[in-house]
Design an enzyme around this catalytic site. Structure first.
Site, mmCIF file in Angstrom:
data_model
loop_
_atom_site.group_PDB
_atom_site.id
_atom_site.type_symbol
_atom_site.label_atom_id
_atom_site.label_comp_id
_atom_site.label_asym_id
_atom_site.label_seq_id
_atom_site.Cartn_x
_atom_site.Cartn_y
_atom_site.Cartn_z
ATOM 1 N N ASN A 62 0.836 -1.196 0.000
ATOM 2 C CA ASN A 62 0.000 0.000 0.000
ATOM 3 C C ASN A 62 0.872 1.248 0.000
ATOM 4 O O ASN A 62 1.954 1.275 0.573
ATOM 5 C CB ASN A 62 -1.006 -0.005 1.159
ATOM 6 C CG ASN A 62 -0.390 -0.117 2.533
ATOM 7 O OD1 ASN A 62 0.504 -0.920 2.773
ATOM 8 N ND2 ASN A 62 -0.899 0.666 3.469
ATOM 9 N N GLU A 64 0.302 5.300 0.630
ATOM 10 C CA GLU A 64 -0.619 6.341 1.068
ATOM 11 C C GLU A 64 -0.218 7.714 0.543
ATOM 12 O O GLU A 64 0.888 7.914 0.041
ATOM 13 C CB GLU A 64 -0.693 6.370 2.597
ATOM 14 C CG GLU A 64 -1.339 5.141 3.178
ATOM 15 C CD GLU A 64 -1.472 5.189 4.684
ATOM 16 O OE1 GLU A 64 -2.180 4.316 5.209
ATOM 17 O OE2 GLU A 64 -0.891 6.074 5.349
ATOM 18 N N CYS A 73 -4.184 0.822 -2.397
ATOM 19 C CA CYS A 73 -4.016 -0.393 -1.608
ATOM 20 C C CYS A 73 -3.014 -1.336 -2.270
ATOM 21 O O CYS A 73 -2.807 -1.301 -3.483
ATOM 22 C CB CYS A 73 -5.351 -1.122 -1.469
ATOM 23 S SG CYS A 73 -6.621 -0.215 -0.580
ATOM 24 N N GLU A 75 -3.255 -4.553 -2.784
ATOM 25 C CA GLU A 75 -3.867 -5.492 -3.729
ATOM 26 C C GLU A 75 -4.002 -4.864 -5.107
ATOM 27 O O GLU A 75 -3.649 -5.477 -6.119
ATOM 28 C CB GLU A 75 -5.254 -5.935 -3.224
ATOM 29 C CG GLU A 75 -5.219 -6.720 -1.930
ATOM 30 C CD GLU A 75 -5.320 -5.870 -0.664
ATOM 31 O OE1 GLU A 75 -5.751 -6.406 0.359
ATOM 32 O OE2 GLU A 75 -4.968 -4.661 -0.702
ATOM 33 N N CYS A 112 -10.133 -4.939 1.208
ATOM 34 C CA CYS A 112 -11.200 -3.954 1.380
ATOM 35 C C CYS A 112 -12.186 -4.066 0.206
ATOM 36 O O CYS A 112 -11.949 -4.788 -0.765
ATOM 37 C CB CYS A 112 -10.612 -2.544 1.464
ATOM 38 S SG CYS A 112 -10.024 -1.882 -0.112
#
Length: 160
Positions: A62, A64, A73, A75, A112
């Site tokens: 991830n 940010e 993210c 994934e 998520c």
């Protein structure tokens, strides 16, 4: 009125040693990827490793950004890279390790909602499931045979 019942089944492993060696190695690559995460705001670090049908391993973490939601993210970082670099190859297995720098995570942490939707897109595109293994920093590992177990009422191109 008709009631529809939706059920899902996951397999749960007590620790990494119970996994098939190929998956255990993938989880270890996800753990290394997690170390490269950039998460100064949430302190929640995620690493992913994806095995393709050509045996390539794609990793992601991830990333940010102070301007939420500009980050990405782990994934989706890995999925989109795999889709861009190997568009003709199928994604077979995804390993996810997630955890907080402030709270110990010992139970499996699934993708998520946004990541579930992205994974769904590639399952539909390749017309085959992606095995998903996920865990916290330590502890049990959950396995889903397909994203459909985590997002049973998938929104895909057939609705457009």
């Amino acid at each position: 009125m008709k009631e529809i019942k939706i059920e899902t089944t996951l397999q749960v492993f007590d620790d990494l040693s119970e996994l098939p060696k190929e998956v255990e190695n993938l989880m270890r690559k996800a753990k290394k990827a997690r170390e490269k995460a950039y998460a100064p705001y949430s302190n929640f670090y995620v690493g992913v490793a994806i095995r393709l049908d050509n045996q390539e391993i794609i990793t992601g973490s991830n990333q940010e950004n102070a301007s939420y939601p500009s980050g990405l993210c782990a994934e989706r970082t890995a999925i989109y890279y795999a889709g861009a670099k190997y568009p003709e190859n199928k994604m077979l297995t995804m390993a996810i390790i997630a955890g907080s720098k402030t709270n110990k995570t010992s139970s499996p942490i699934p993708p998520c909602g946004a990541c579930r939707q992205a994974i769904a897109e590639y399952e539909v595109k390749q017309n085959s499931p992606i095995e998903i293994y996920f865990m916290g920093e330590t502890g049990k590992i959950a396995k889903s045979d397909s994203l459909a177990n985590l997002l049973p009422l998938v929104f895909d191109k057939s609705a457009l």
